[in-house]
Design an enzyme around this catalytic site. Structure first.
Site, PDB file in Angstrom:
ATOM      1  N   ARG A 166       0.838  -1.204   0.000  1.00  0.00           N
ATOM      2  CA  ARG A 166       0.000   0.000   0.000  1.00  0.00           C
ATOM      3  C   ARG A 166       0.870   1.251   0.000  1.00  0.00           C
ATOM      4  O   ARG A 166       0.578   2.241  -0.653  1.00  0.00           O
ATOM      5  CB  ARG A 166      -0.866  -0.041   1.269  1.00  0.00           C
ATOM      6  CG  ARG A 166      -2.286   0.445   1.071  1.00  0.00           C
ATOM      7  CD  ARG A 166      -3.048   0.263   2.360  1.00  0.00           C
ATOM      8  NE  ARG A 166      -3.274   1.545   3.027  1.00  0.00           N
ATOM      9  CZ  ARG A 166      -4.311   2.322   2.777  1.00  0.00           C
ATOM     10  NH1 ARG A 166      -5.204   1.991   1.896  1.00  0.00           N
ATOM     11  NH2 ARG A 166      -4.464   3.458   3.434  1.00  0.00           N
ATOM     12  N   ARG A 217     -24.420   7.259   1.645  1.00  0.00           N
ATOM     13  CA  ARG A 217     -24.813   5.879   1.944  1.00  0.00           C
ATOM     14  C   ARG A 217     -25.507   5.794   3.303  1.00  0.00           C
ATOM     15  O   ARG A 217     -26.539   5.129   3.452  1.00  0.00           O
ATOM     16  CB  ARG A 217     -23.570   4.969   1.960  1.00  0.00           C
ATOM     17  CG  ARG A 217     -23.003   4.702   0.585  1.00  0.00           C
ATOM     18  CD  ARG A 217     -21.645   4.011   0.668  1.00  0.00           C
ATOM     19  NE  ARG A 217     -21.138   3.699  -0.668  1.00  0.00           N
ATOM     20  CZ  ARG A 217     -19.844   3.606  -0.972  1.00  0.00           C
ATOM     21  NH1 ARG A 217     -18.924   3.803  -0.049  1.00  0.00           N
ATOM     22  NH2 ARG A 217     -19.466   3.320  -2.193  1.00  0.00           N
TER      23      ARG A 217
END
Ligand code: ADP
Length: 313
Positions: free
Chosen positions: A85, A151
């Site tokens: 990452r 959301r």
């Protein structure tokens, strides 16, 4: 009103499509290092214009970003097999080192809206590179948790059987695993969540809350598992942010911007409800979080700050 989009992969081109479908702006310029991609996307979306709104869309070079009021940056590289990452983050930092000055040299007065993930860190970098060119921090913001907030509101609206537009609820912090759903500050029609449930004779059990929370947090993972990427939601969120800027709307959205201090963490780019006008960030609106949420927000700020510290910018 001219809008630029740099990086016309799935997110950048869906944002362009959402802008066209909603009739936001008058001209959209697409820029990508892969010119055949940006040109193909511009042509494909151009053919939707007779069914949508009369604006213009074309692909071009950085110089074509001149006079843009807003530039979305959605450029980035994806993870190579075996790449960590951190290595990916470093490569994206290198992309931004290249892209941000080129954007600002051409679009001198533009507000920059960053969409590249991890968005909080990439926005921090964009603000750093913009700052080196004398651009103030308020002109650089990122999509932050705008989509996570949508959301949360959508799921609460569905459970409470009320239009999500009337549910005021925010997701704050990192756009990622450490984000915080601020349950304690939810209001509907001026009532707290508990009051609204009582008035409407509704039940919102701990299990219901957990399910909503899990669905908000897991949404991206579920979508990526099913179709490989997420872009409609974020593309629409970007169109909403751009419209707030172009219309000088003074909207309150959970975009991410540079914040002086959160708990013990200094100088961090994080999503909180921000007032936005035609020049970008005006101010952040402090939240009345409960103790647990506040602690979680501080942890989230530390997660972002640690990631920023781990890369060379
Ligand atoms: P996403 O799903 O986030 O949109 P993609 O990989 O589909 O991700 O898109 C990223 C886009 O960014 C690609 O079209 C790629 O060509 C573009 N890009 C990568 N690096 C640069 C750069 N230095 N300048 C301009 N565009 C870039």
């Amino acid at each position: 009103m001219k809008i630029g989009i740099v990086g016309t992969g799935m997110v950048g081109s869906t944002a362009a499509y959402a802008l066209v479908m909603r009739g936001i702006g008058s001209e959209i310029v697409l820029v990508d290092q892969n010119k055949s991609r940006s040109s193909a996307e511009a042509n494909d979306i151009l053919h939707a214009i007779p069914f949508a709104h009369p604006l213009d869309i074309f692909s071009g070079d950085y110089s074509d970003l001149a006079k843009c009021r807003v530039v979305i940056i959605a450029a980035g590289v994806s993870q190579k097999p075996g790449e960590s990452r951190l290595e990916l983050l470093q490569r994206n930092a290198d992309v931004f080192r290249q892209v941000v000055p080129k954007v600002l040299e051409a679009a001198k007065d533009a507000v920059i809206v960053v969409a590249t993930n991890p968005v909080d860190i990439m926005t921090h970098m964009a603000s750093h590179f913009a700052g080196q060119m004398g651009v103030s921090a308020n002109r650089v913001l990122g999509s932050g948790t705008t989509l996570d907030t949508a959301r949360f509101r959508a799921l609460l609206g569905r459970h409470l059987d009320v239009d999500a537009q009337h549910v005021h609820a925010y997701v704050v912090g990192e756009h990622g695993d450490s984000e915080v759903l601020s349950w304690s500050s939810v209001t509907i029609a001026g009532l707290s969540l508990e009051e609204f449930c009582e008035v409407r004779n509704l039940n919102l059990s701990t299990q219901d809350r957990r399910k909503i929370e899990q669905n908000v947090r897991q949404a991206a993972y579920q979508i990526i598992q099913g179709k490989g990427a997420t872009y409609y939601g974020i593309g629409s969120a970007l169109a909403r942010i751009v419209s707030a800027i172009l219309n000088d709307q003074r909207a309150i959205l959970t975009v991410c911007g540079r914040v002086e201090k959160i708990g013990g963490v200094s100088d961090v780019t994080i999503a909180l409800p921000h007032l936005i006008d035609g020049n970008g960030l005006v101010d952040l609106i402090p939240q009345t979080l409960n103790e647990q949420e506040m602690k979680a927000l501080e942890v989230s700020a530390a997660v972002i700050r640690n990631a920023i510290d781990s890369i060379h910018i």
